[in-house]
Design a protein around this motif. Structure first.
Motif, PDB file in Angstrom:
ATOM      1  N   PRO A  29       0.834  -1.195   0.000  1.00  0.00           N
ATOM      2  CA  PRO A  29       0.000   0.000   0.000  1.00  0.00           C
ATOM      3  C   PRO A  29       0.875   1.254   0.000  1.00  0.00           C
ATOM      4  CG  PRO A  29      -0.754  -1.534   1.683  1.00  0.00           C
ATOM      5  CD  PRO A  29       0.511  -2.089   1.127  1.00  0.00           C
ATOM      6  N   LYS A  89       1.275   3.000  -6.811  1.00  0.00           N
ATOM      7  CA  LYS A  89       0.707   2.299  -7.967  1.00  0.00           C
ATOM      8  C   LYS A  89      -0.331   3.159  -8.693  1.00  0.00           C
ATOM      9  CE  LYS A  89      -0.516  -1.156  -5.272  1.00  0.00           C
ATOM     10  NZ  LYS A  89       0.172  -0.736  -4.032  1.00  0.00           N
ATOM     11  N   SER A  90      -1.312   3.655  -7.912  1.00  0.00           N
ATOM     12  CA  SER A  90      -2.377   4.442  -8.541  1.00  0.00           C
ATOM     13  C   SER A  90      -1.811   5.710  -9.155  1.00  0.00           C
ATOM     14  CB  SER A  90      -3.448   4.814  -7.521  1.00  0.00           C
ATOM     15  OG  SER A  90      -3.832   3.679  -6.817  1.00  0.00           O
ATOM     16  N   THR A  91      -0.832   6.289  -8.483  1.00  0.00           N
ATOM     17  CA  THR A  91      -0.254   7.533  -9.005  1.00  0.00           C
ATOM     18  C   THR A  91       0.460   7.269 -10.328  1.00  0.00           C
ATOM     19  OG1 THR A  91       0.064   8.210  -6.720  1.00  0.00           O
ATOM     20  CG2 THR A  91       1.171   9.515  -8.391  1.00  0.00           C
ATOM     21  N   ALA A 134      -4.420  -2.251  -6.569  1.00  0.00           N
ATOM     22  CA  ALA A 134      -4.454  -1.741  -5.187  1.00  0.00           C
ATOM     23  C   ALA A 134      -5.785  -1.999  -4.504  1.00  0.00           C
ATOM     24  CB  ALA A 134      -4.134  -0.258  -5.181  1.00  0.00           C
ATOM     25  N   GLU A 160      -7.139  -1.095   1.763  1.00  0.00           N
ATOM     26  CA  GLU A 160      -7.226  -0.103   2.836  1.00  0.00           C
ATOM     27  C   GLU A 160      -8.404  -0.330   3.785  1.00  0.00           C
ATOM     28  OE1 GLU A 160      -6.903   2.419  -0.392  1.00  0.00           O
ATOM     29  OE2 GLU A 160      -5.030   1.303  -0.399  1.00  0.00           O
ATOM     30  N   ARG A 204      11.996  11.841  -3.616  1.00  0.00           N
ATOM     31  CA  ARG A 204      12.141  11.976  -2.158  1.00  0.00           C
ATOM     32  C   ARG A 204      13.545  11.660  -1.683  1.00  0.00           C
ATOM     33  NH1 ARG A 204       6.938   9.475   0.886  1.00  0.00           N
ATOM     34  NH2 ARG A 204       5.468  11.080   0.254  1.00  0.00           N
ATOM     35  N   ALA A 250       6.000  11.979  -9.568  1.00  0.00           N
ATOM     36  CA  ALA A 250       5.866  13.409  -9.284  1.00  0.00           C
ATOM     37  C   ALA A 250       6.650  14.253 -10.286  1.00  0.00           C
ATOM     38  CB  ALA A 250       6.329  13.705  -7.858  1.00  0.00           C
TER      39      ALA A 250
HETATM   40  P1  GDP Z   1      -0.799   2.966  -4.001  1.00  0.00           P
HETATM   41  O1  GDP Z   1      -1.467   2.615  -2.726  1.00  0.00           O
HETATM   42  O2  GDP Z   1       0.331   2.063  -4.281  1.00  0.00           O
HETATM   43  O3  GDP Z   1      -1.749   3.056  -5.159  1.00  0.00           O
HETATM   44  O4  GDP Z   1      -0.119   4.397  -3.779  1.00  0.00           O
HETATM   45  P2  GDP Z   1      -0.649   5.836  -4.254  1.00  0.00           P
HETATM   46  O5  GDP Z   1      -0.456   5.991  -5.723  1.00  0.00           O
HETATM   47  O6  GDP Z   1      -2.005   6.060  -3.727  1.00  0.00           O
HETATM   48  O7  GDP Z   1       0.414   6.782  -3.549  1.00  0.00           O
HETATM   49  C1  GDP Z   1       0.560   6.858  -2.143  1.00  0.00           C
HETATM   50  C2  GDP Z   1       1.085   8.222  -1.775  1.00  0.00           C
HETATM   51  O8  GDP Z   1       2.384   8.424  -2.332  1.00  0.00           O
HETATM   52  C3  GDP Z   1       0.230   9.362  -2.264  1.00  0.00           C
HETATM   53  O9  GDP Z   1       0.130  10.335  -1.255  1.00  0.00           O
HETATM   54  C4  GDP Z   1       0.994   9.900  -3.464  1.00  0.00           C
HETATM   55  O10 GDP Z   1       0.775  11.290  -3.665  1.00  0.00           O
HETATM   56  C5  GDP Z   1       2.425   9.636  -3.066  1.00  0.00           C
HETATM   57  N1  GDP Z   1       3.286   9.465  -4.250  1.00  0.00           N
HETATM   58  C6  GDP Z   1       3.074   8.621  -5.279  1.00  0.00           C
HETATM   59  N2  GDP Z   1       4.064   8.722  -6.193  1.00  0.00           N
HETATM   60  C7  GDP Z   1       4.908   9.662  -5.756  1.00  0.00           C
HETATM   61  C8  GDP Z   1       6.148  10.243  -6.252  1.00  0.00           C
HETATM   62  O11 GDP Z   1       6.653   9.909  -7.332  1.00  0.00           O
HETATM   63  N3  GDP Z   1       6.759  11.175  -5.479  1.00  0.00           N
HETATM   64  C9  GDP Z   1       6.214  11.581  -4.302  1.00  0.00           C
HETATM   65  N4  GDP Z   1       6.892  12.510  -3.616  1.00  0.00           N
HETATM   66  N5  GDP Z   1       5.079  11.081  -3.795  1.00  0.00           N
HETATM   67  C10 GDP Z   1       4.417  10.141  -4.502  1.00  0.00           C
END
Ligand code: GDP
Length: 429
Positions: A209, A213-215, A256, A260, A313, A338
């Protein structure tokens, strides 16, 4: 401009009454279209008369290329619909008639359907090949050879006392069956790729989690060079995005979802995630720390590529592929959704990987239906190949084989085998 097509036995009469006479065949003729009821002018249009049987449907056809306004089209359709024996076509009826009249077989019909829904260049090319009879030509060749084998066997069984029948047919039948079996196996070997071109290669995004992934999925969806359609997954917990990677269709699946929420649902989500990973063509394991995936993901079947996410990061400078971490079967990537760093490298590697999966010969089988027919044929041929089988049993296996081919092309005919027997051996005069 609007084009209205018509097909059927009433075409000549209809053209005479609405277009002031039958135009010269296969020529574009400018005609005044008039309502036969009162002689009033509907439009000036190009009319093409395509006499059967050398038309798409095999029947007499007509094409009206009229002005495209709704009023013109509505008036023309109203007049055509009022002609005796004329009516609006059902969906797909032109192709249905082409099939019924022997102009297309079932695999070619499937090619037409695939061409209409093709989204990428590889899909377009594959559909054209199929529409053009790529698979049906091979099937026709196999059918002829199997009919010959059946004719030999059945002639031996039924007419063994006739002079013209060869004494022993076993060797020739064995050769024919082995040759067809070899070719069918080759075509089947490329079928997985054909089905993938049609349905899309599947790449599953897996990871803990919040790995991103979603991003990543959203980032790729917003790249207008890549995106084709954005559709919800078949289940509530997966999201799918269709991409066009260098002409190849790719479906990215975000697994995903359910994680949650509470524990029972989470367990179900994990189970589905694992299952999805097992059937995908490739798994991208996303992790912020760059850790390798758990063993059960690695051993699930498809290759797994490790992707370290959110590198902005950790201020990592590298965005190229790094060495492959232990326990995974593909390269490792670092990227940031990002900043966009590393995304092109990943897409480039995905394109190269999909291209490397392509067989050297173009796939002729593009659907599970076609593959199942050929697998039935293959099984029948393997059974028919046994040298010491009684001829009656061989005949039965060969019949199963030609039945499988008939269901592939949608054609079944018993006269064929009788024709083959009599033409080859001159039995009965
Ligand atoms: P998932 O649960 O794997 O689908 O993860 P999400 O895509 O929901 O991302 C989880 C958190 O990580 C979110 O708050 C995103 O904004 C953050 N995030 C995702 N990719 C990046 C990135 O490339 N850079 C940064 N700084 N934050 C990221």
């Amino acid at each position: 401009m609007a084009v209205i097509r018509a097909s059927g036995p009433g075409i000549r009469f209809g053209l005479e009454s609405i277009a002031g006479g039958l135009p010269a065949p296969r020529r574009a003729s400018l005609r005044s279209l008039r309502d036969p009821a009162d002689g009033s002018l509907i439009d000036q249009a190009i009319v093409i008369f395509l006499p059967g049987p050398a038309s798409y449907t095999g029947e007499d056809c007509a094409e009206f290329q009229c002005h495209g306004s709704r009023a013109v089209v509505a008036a023309l359709l109203r007049c055509l619909d009022a002609l005796p024996g004329w009516r609006m076509a059902e969906p797909g009826e032109f192709t249905r008639r082409a099939f019924d009249n022997g102009r297309l077989d079932l695999t070619e019909v499937e090619g037409v359907a695939d061409l209409i829904s093709a989204e990428t260049d590889a899909q377009r090319r594959q559909a054209l090949r199929q529409m053009d009879g790529g698979l049906s030509e091979r099937a026709a060749g196999w059918r002829d050879q199997l009919l010959r084998a059946r004719a030999l066997v059945e002639a031996d069984l039924d007419f063994a006392d006739e002079d013209d029948v060869p004494d022993s047919v076993a060797a020739e039948v064995g050769d024919l069956v082995a040759a067809v079996e070899r070719q069918v196996s080759e075509v089947l070997a490329a079928s997985a790729h054909g089905e993938r071109i049609r349905d899309g290669f599947e790449v599953a995004l897996l990871g803990p989690p919040n790995a991103g992934k979603s991003t990543l999925l959203n980032t790729l969806s917003r790249r207008d060079v890549a995106i084709v359609t954005d559709v919800p997954g078949t289940t509530r917990d997966t999201l799918e995005v269709h991409l066009d990677l260098g002409g190849l269709p790719l479906t990215l699946i975000d697994t995903a979802g359910l994680r949650e929420t509470d524990e029972v649902v989470e367990a179900e989500g994990i189970r589905r995630t694992r299952r999805r990973a097992g059937t995908a063509d490739l798994v991208l394991w996303l992790d912020e720390t760059g850790r390798a995936p758990p063993d059960d993901i690695v051993s699930a079947g498809p290759p797994v590529w490790c992707v370290q996410t959110k590198i902005d990061r950790i201020a990592a400078s590298a965005s190229q592929a790094a060495g492959s971490p232990d326990g995974t079967s593909g390269p490792a990537f670092q990227l940031s959704a990002a900043t966009g760093a590393g995304i092109d490298t990943l897409l480039g590697a995905l394109t190269a990987h999909l291209l490397s999966l392509a067989p050297t010969t173009p796939a002729l089988v593009t659907r599970a239906r076609q593959r199942l027919c050929l697998e039935r044929l293959q099984a029948a041929l393997v059974s028919a190949g046994g040298d010491d089988l009684p001829l009656e049993i061989r005949a039965e296996h060969l019949r199963r084989g030609t039945d499988a081919l008939a269901s592939l092309t949608g054609r079944v005919g018993v006269e064929d085998i009788l024709g083959e027997i009599f033409s080859s051996f001159c039995i009965g005069k």
